[in-house]
Structures are given as C-alpha cells and as structure tokens.
Design an enzyme around this catalytic site. Structure first.
Site, PDB file in Angstrom:
ATOM      1  N   TRP A   1      27.438 -42.362 -47.453  1.00  0.00           N
ATOM      2  CA  TRP A   1      28.344 -41.704 -46.502  1.00  0.00           C
ATOM      3  C   TRP A   1      27.816 -41.748 -45.082  1.00  0.00           C
ATOM      4  CZ3 TRP A   1      32.948 -41.723 -48.006  1.00  0.00           C
ATOM      5  CH2 TRP A   1      33.264 -41.565 -49.351  1.00  0.00           C
TER       6      TRP A   1
ATOM      7  N   ASP B   1      27.854 -34.042 -41.293  1.00  0.00           N
ATOM      8  CA  ASP B   1      28.826 -34.163 -42.380  1.00  0.00           C
ATOM      9  C   ASP B   1      28.294 -33.285 -43.498  1.00  0.00           C
ATOM     10  OD1 ASP B   1      30.318 -34.801 -44.592  1.00  0.00           O
ATOM     11  OD2 ASP B   1      29.859 -36.938 -44.585  1.00  0.00           O
TER      12      ASP B   1
ATOM     13  N   LYS C   1      34.963 -29.820 -52.599  1.00  0.00           N
ATOM     14  CA  LYS C   1      33.703 -29.614 -53.318  1.00  0.00           C
ATOM     15  C   LYS C   1      33.508 -28.124 -53.617  1.00  0.00           C
ATOM     16  CE  LYS C   1      32.618 -33.954 -52.060  1.00  0.00           C
ATOM     17  NZ  LYS C   1      32.511 -35.106 -52.963  1.00  0.00           N
TER      18      LYS C   1
END
Length: 361
Positions: free
Chosen positions: A101, A171, A195
């Site tokens: 990511w 992030d 999440k």
C-alpha cells in the site's frame, strides 16, 4: 457452530451493531423509512452525521484546528487526493516503503506529477520489518507518507518517524481506532472504514486547517477545502456507511474508547504471537518490535500445508485466514470487533493441527 471472521476487510463488525442495524432497517426512528432510504439533507441524517463526527473527535482527541471529512473511493482515491491538495510547495513527497500500500501511494502520486523519493524500503527483507528514517532534508518535501499498519505484510508503527522538518501523512486504514496515535503529530490522516469502523464505502480524512485551500481548481471530489466548506456534502455522501460507522463509534465509546481497544488488541495478538513463537510448525516472520496488533501474518513454509490449515480452519468456523496472494501463508485480522474468544479458538485449532501433523510425520 460459531463463525469467527478473520477477514482483512471488509471485516467483522460488533454483534450489537449488526443487531441495531437490523432493528433500524424497516423504519428508522419510526419515520416509516428505512435508514437506507432517508435523504442526506434530512434532519434524521443530519443528526446521524453530526453525532458520528463528534464521537470520532472525542475518541481520537482531534483538535479543533483539524477537519474531519467523509469521502468515498477508499484510500486508493486519497493516494491521489493527498498529493493534489498537500504537495503544493515543492511538488515532492518522501515515502517509507513498507509494502504494497505504500508502493501504491507512491505510484498514484507520480501519476499526478508529484516527485516521490523513497527514503528507505524493507523490500529486501521481504517486508518483515519496517523501513527506518534517519533524517529528513529540510525544505525539500511537502510531506512524508507512511502506512501506519501494513495489512498484507503484518507490520505496524508503534513509534512514529521523526518528521520535524515536514508534515507527516498517514494511511491509517487497518489500525484506525485500533491503537492510539496522537493526531497532532500528523498533518493528515486517511482511513478506509471497512476494517475497524464499519462497512466499505466510507473513507475518513483528518487534515489540519492550515494545509488546505492552497490549490485552486482541483477536481471537486478531491478538494479538501471544498469538502470542508460543504461539510462533506458536496454530493450525496455514503449515507448507510456513515450511519453504520456512527453505530460503531458509539459502540467504541461504550467499550471504553481507543485505549481500551488497544489494550484488548494487544491481548489478542499477544495470545496468537506467543503460540506462534513457541510453535515447531508455524512461524510469524515479522520481527517482534514491528509486529502489527491487528493483522497477524504466519506461515508453515510449505504452501500445501498452509492450504490444509486454511481449509480445515474454515471447517472449524475460523474463516478467511488465507494470507494475501502477494505473501501467501495465513493471516488473522484481529480488529476491534474480533472477540478474545475467537483468538482462543484459533490458537486451539492451530495447536491441534500441529499436534496431528507432527503425529503423522
């Protein structure tokens, strides 16, 4: 049989929240309308929105000089939005490459003409540790981008890099609300909701006031200043996803808040890591100081055995423990809504699997 969902996302949600959603679906607050039908301009939704935003501020201790913005498009869209809004002085950002990511964030920044300098990468270590930051050159970068928790690789920052000479952008998707970070240490935070915060379709951006509004004529759906001005209502927001997040935020408050969640997550991950570290069959490849609390990656070293573990676990009600295709093996995601009992069942299963396997070999 009780099912425990260890998916990395969309992930397990609190049972109490699911029950409340079920109750609200036919008629929200006796309005005669489902919560899926109410207008984003209605008083009903305004109440949902304002409470969710305030609860998030309370839980994360967000200072008044930070905006809390609700977007769609996931953090993948924010990999474009952040450099467009924030890389406006040097048009250059720094990045610590901690895995998939982080790489994606750098690639998207490059697409909009921003120079990306990778200051360190742990690729050579197969991302089993975090990259380090010795120093940042002054007056060079608009910000440093980090992935606070690497969902795929199973690493996470406990101590943030020292970024005295530039802004820090995080992030935070997969450990957002799962462990405590000081918002004041960040210029901006981005996080997908699927999440720890609810269902897919909602993305949170927390950004300091003085960093936005400096770039004219940005695409409207990527403009932090515009979304701040319109209170995230430039177009129809993800109403149902915000409603679900609001319920989870209230649940988090009722459970004792972020610090309590971090305590529980340390207990859950500690139980699993303790087993893995003493196992003769399973191994947790990430170095101890960089291990994630929310995404525990483990392997046997044999893909065929790994597949047996995944299949037999599912038959035992322990679902979605297959590792990401980029790294293989297994992964147990222990987000806030995963109960301690779920991890106990997983450890018991792994112990029995190892016992039976070693008995046959």
């Amino acid at each position: 049989m009780t099912i425990y969902n260890f998916s990395a996302g969309p992930a397990t949600m609190p049972a109490e929240v699911i029950q409340e959603i079920k109750n609200d679906l036919p008629s929200y607050k006796n309005s005669g309308m489902s919560v899926m039908e109410i207008s984003h301009r209605s008083a009903l939704f305004e109440e949902i929105f304002q409470k969710a935003q305030q609860d998030m501020r309370d839980l994360l201790k967000i200072p008044d000089n930070y905006q809390v913005l609700f977007f769609q498009g996931g953090c993948t869209l924010q990999f474009t939005a952040a450099p467009l809004n924030l890389a406006n002085k040097y048009h250059r950002i720094a990045l610590l490459d901690s895995g998939h990511w982080a790489e994606r964030a750098g690639a998207e920044a490059k697409r909009v003409g921003v120079k990306v300098d990778v200051l360190d990468s742990s690729e050579k270590d197969h991302y089993t540790k975090l990259p380090s930051l010795e120093k940042l050159q002054k007056d060079t970068y608009d910000y440093l981008h980090i992935t606070t928790n690497n969902t795929i690789e199973g690493t996470a920052y406990t101590q943030l890099p020292n970024t005295d000479t530039t802004e820090l952008v995080g992030d935070m998707s997969s450990n957002f609300m799962g462990q405590r970070y000081d918002v004041k240490q960040f210029g901006a935070i981005m996080a997908g909701a699927q999440k720890n915060l609810g269902i897919a379709g909602l993305t949170i951006v927390i950004v300091r006031d003085d960093l936005i509004g400096k770039v004219p004529n940005l695409p409207s759906m990527l403009d932090y200043q515009l979304f701040a001005k319109k209170e995230s209502m430039f177009n129809t927001p993800p109403v149902f996803a915000i409603y679900a997040a609001g319920l989870v935020l209230q649940w988090l408050k009722n459970q004792g808040g972020i610090d309590e969640m971090e305590h529980r997550n340390r207990q859950k991950s500690g139980l699993l890591y303790d087993f893995l570290d003493n196992s003769k069959l399973f191994e947790a490849p990430v170095i101890k100081k960089d291990r994630s609390l929310t995404n525990v990656v483990f392997v046997t070293g044999n893909p065929e055995i790994d597949q047996q573990v995944v299949s037999q676990a599912a038959e035992s009600g322990l679902v979605n423990i297959k590792g990401h295709r980029l790294v293989g093996g297994m992964r147990a995601s222990l987000y806030n809504a995963m109960p301690y009992e779920g991890v106990e069942h997983l450890v018991d299963f792994l112990k029995n699997f190892e016992k039976n396997y070693r008995g046959k070999h």
